[in-house]
Design a protein around this motif. Structure first.
Motif, PDB file in Angstrom:
ATOM      1  N   PRO A   1       2.199  13.870   1.952  1.00 18.90           N
ATOM      2  CA  PRO A   1       1.920  12.541   2.522  1.00 18.90           C
ATOM      3  C   PRO A   1       0.449  12.128   2.363  1.00 18.90           C
ATOM      4  O   PRO A   1       0.143  10.943   2.220  1.00 18.90           O
ATOM      5  CB  PRO A   1       2.264  12.701   4.014  1.00 18.90           C
ATOM      6  N   VAL A   2      -0.446  13.112   2.363  1.00 23.53           N
ATOM      7  CA  VAL A   2      -1.872  12.805   2.215  1.00 23.53           C
ATOM      8  C   VAL A   2      -2.156  12.388   0.775  1.00 23.53           C
ATOM      9  O   VAL A   2      -2.867  11.410   0.516  1.00 23.53           O
ATOM     10  CB  VAL A   2      -2.735  14.029   2.621  1.00 23.53           C
ATOM     11  N   VAL A   3      -1.545  13.111  -0.170  1.00 25.81           N
ATOM     12  CA  VAL A   3      -1.729  12.776  -1.587  1.00 25.81           C
ATOM     13  C   VAL A   3      -1.185  11.366  -1.838  1.00 25.81           C
ATOM     14  O   VAL A   3      -1.835  10.536  -2.503  1.00 25.81           O
ATOM     15  CB  VAL A   3      -1.017  13.817  -2.483  1.00 25.81           C
ATOM     16  N   GLU A   4      -0.024  11.076  -1.260  1.00 30.93           N
ATOM     17  CA  GLU A   4       0.570   9.745  -1.474  1.00 30.93           C
ATOM     18  C   GLU A   4      -0.279   8.639  -0.847  1.00 30.93           C
ATOM     19  O   GLU A   4      -0.452   7.570  -1.444  1.00 30.93           O
ATOM     20  CB  GLU A   4       2.004   9.714  -0.937  1.00 30.93           C
TER      21      GLU A   4
ATOM     22  N   LEU B   1      -5.916   4.188  -3.598  1.00 33.87           N
ATOM     23  CA  LEU B   1      -6.630   4.017  -4.877  1.00 33.87           C
ATOM     24  C   LEU B   1      -6.257   2.698  -5.542  1.00 33.87           C
ATOM     25  O   LEU B   1      -7.058   2.096  -6.254  1.00 33.87           O
ATOM     26  CB  LEU B   1      -6.247   5.148  -5.840  1.00 33.87           C
ATOM     27  N   GLN B   2      -5.011   2.270  -5.309  1.00 32.15           N
ATOM     28  CA  GLN B   2      -4.530   1.032  -5.933  1.00 32.15           C
ATOM     29  C   GLN B   2      -5.112  -0.217  -5.277  1.00 32.15           C
ATOM     30  O   GLN B   2      -4.967  -1.307  -5.796  1.00 32.15           O
ATOM     31  CB  GLN B   2      -2.982   0.943  -5.843  1.00 32.15           C
ATOM     32  N   ASN B   3      -5.738  -0.038  -4.116  1.00 30.95           N
ATOM     33  CA  ASN B   3      -6.277  -1.178  -3.381  1.00 30.95           C
ATOM     34  C   ASN B   3      -7.753  -1.382  -3.753  1.00 30.95           C
ATOM     35  O   ASN B   3      -8.616  -0.587  -3.363  1.00 30.95           O
ATOM     36  CB  ASN B   3      -6.115  -0.898  -1.878  1.00 30.95           C
ATOM     37  N   SER B   4      -8.039  -2.483  -4.457  1.00 32.48           N
ATOM     38  CA  SER B   4      -9.409  -2.666  -4.959  1.00 32.48           C
ATOM     39  C   SER B   4     -10.421  -2.863  -3.831  1.00 32.48           C
ATOM     40  O   SER B   4     -11.619  -2.663  -4.035  1.00 32.48           O
ATOM     41  CB  SER B   4      -9.459  -3.829  -5.951  1.00 32.48           C
TER      42      SER B   4
ATOM     43  N   ALA C   1     -11.058   5.202  -0.132  1.00 34.14           N
ATOM     44  CA  ALA C   1      -9.653   5.575  -0.353  1.00 34.14           C
ATOM     45  C   ALA C   1      -9.373   6.954   0.254  1.00 34.14           C
ATOM     46  O   ALA C   1      -8.292   7.196   0.812  1.00 34.14           O
ATOM     47  CB  ALA C   1      -9.344   5.584  -1.849  1.00 34.14           C
ATOM     48  N   LEU C   2     -10.360   7.844   0.157  1.00 37.01           N
ATOM     49  CA  LEU C   2     -10.158   9.191   0.706  1.00 37.01           C
ATOM     50  C   LEU C   2     -10.226   9.171   2.232  1.00 37.01           C
ATOM     51  O   LEU C   2      -9.603  10.003   2.897  1.00 37.01           O
ATOM     52  CB  LEU C   2     -11.183  10.160   0.130  1.00 37.01           C
TER      53      LEU C   2
END
Ligand SMILES: *Cc1c(COP(=O)(O)O)cnc(C)c1O
Length: 403
Positions: free
Chosen positions: A52-55, A61-64, A279-280
């Motif tokens: 779930p963390v990786v997802e 990451l997809q959110n600019s 993102a992280l």
């Protein structure tokens, strides 16, 4: 050849030699010879980060909106998640607007805290053995380190009453860490009460590293410094996602506690970095909100390995106390051999890497640290090789020297 005038600053020269260097050299040589190394030397968790963390990271990451510089003090949302986590775990209320600061891993913050708070010549109290950042940070800042030698007869707890009055009066900071790396010792709540009273009396900044908050077994619950009344007036606590969530490579940690100290560290860091990729931070929120069943799985994995290795070492003559937290065993070297020599001979004769205790300070001499970072089949192979090579706990067990 390096010309004479290219010289690092004196502060680098003040660092003790890096004991791992010789081990690393031997590791490289062993690998070149095709030896199948079993590396139990590092504190680097071997499992994957929870899915779930990786997802959450992939989605973020997809959110600019996450692609620019993050806010210096971390995202408001991550800070809120941190303080919610403290409330849920410890019933400790913290202000996300000034009592919590995300870090690029806790090592970064532990070291920079010394740069923010220690003047050259200041006295800093550090246990020995200790996690290297607890003394290397103050050394870089020019501190005089006063080592608090830990002893098995005190269950590896700091003997607060034995600290000389004159030293206590001078001391500016005390670093400590329970559950402990490297000794795997845990401290009862009364110990925390005693050390808080000591720090308040002598006006010493307490820096507690709670990086093994959740790697605890058999019903044991580690204590947070901030659970102790009055601790927030004199202390801060560091935490990391590296160990509990197998996120060592992500570089996410945080500090909480006294707002002036948190602010001081933040001020220094605004000159050095921009904090964690946003993102992280989003993914880290997911980690701190994972259901407890995830924690139980991680705990069960380390507990199984602990029991397996302790049992196997017992068959080779070692009586290793069963730690109720961390991912380490702290194992006495056979009588008559030092930590470095023992670790080097074990590596040479068996291809198993363990860490010499003196890498954590002179108080670690006579011990090695074994990390529980491999599955039981590999731990079993390590034990098998020990047996074959005659490595056991008895005087003169090792005939050949490391050289
Ligand atoms: C592993 C470890 C850390 C480092 O954590 P990061 O957040 O990965 O920098 C800090 N303190 C102790 C005691 C550790 O064992």
């Amino acid at each position: 050849m390096k010309p004479d005038w290219i010289k690092p600053a004196d502060r680098l020269g003040s660092l003790p030699p890096y004991v791992f260097a010789r081990l690393d050299e031997l590791k490289v040589r062993a690998r070149e010879q095709g030896l199948d190394l079993i590396d139990l030397g590092m504190g680097n968790p071997d499992g994957p980060t929870p899915q779930p963390v990786v997802e959450a990271a992939i989605a973020a990451l997809q959110n600019s909106a996450n692609h620019g510089y993050p806010p210096f003090e971390g995202t408001a949302s991550f800070r809120r998640t941190i303080t919610d986590w403290y409330y849920r775990r410890y019933n400790v209320k913290l202000d996300p607007e000034g009592e919590a600061l995300p870090l690029l891993g806790s090592k970064e913050g532990l070291t920079h805290l010394a740069l923010a708070y220690v003047n050259p010549g200041d006295t800093v109290l550090v246990p020995s053995p200790a996690y290297p950042a607890h003394f290397r940070g103050p050394l870089i800042a020019g501190a005089n380190i006063h080592s608090l030698i830990l002893k098995p007869e005190n269950d590896w707890l700091i003997d607060v009453a034995a600290i000389p009055e004159a030293i206590a009066r001078q001391a500016k900071i005390l670093y400590f860490n329970y559950p402990s790396n490297p000794t795997a010792a845990t401290a009862p709540r009364e110990f925390f009460e005693e050390i808080v009273a000591f720090a308040r009396h002598y006006e010493i900044l307490l820096v507690h590293d709670l990086c093994y908050a959740e790697l605890a077994f058999d019903g044991y619950q580690p204590t947070s410094l901030l659970e102790i009344p009055g601790a927030k007036e004199i202390g801060v606590e560091f935490h990391t996602l590296s160990k509990t969530y197998n996120m060592a490579g992500w570089r996410v940690g945080f500090v909480v506690g006294n707002r002036h100290v948190v602010q001081g560290l933040r001020t220094l860091k605004t000159n050095l970095d921009y904090g964690i990729f946003a993102a992280l931070q989003t993914a880290a929120e997911t980690a701190l909100q994972l259901p407890d069943v995830y924690l139980h799985e991680v705990q069960a994995r380390y507990r199984t390995r602990r029991d397996f290795l302790i049992q196997g070492l017992a068959e080779l003559g070692w009586t290793v106390p069963k730690p109720n937290a961390t991912m380490y065993l702290w194992v006495a070297c056979p009588p008559g051999i030092g930590s470095t020599d023992f670790a080097l001979s074990v590596l040479q004769e068996t291809g198993v890497v363990v860490t010499p205790g003196n890498a954590f300070g002179t108080g670690g001499e006579g011990y090695v640290r074994i990390s529980l970072i491999a599955e039981c089949d590999r731990l079993g192979e390590a034990l098998h090789r020990f047996k074959q090579a005659g490595i056991c706990y008895q005087p003169g067990a090792l005939v050949s020297s490391a050289d």
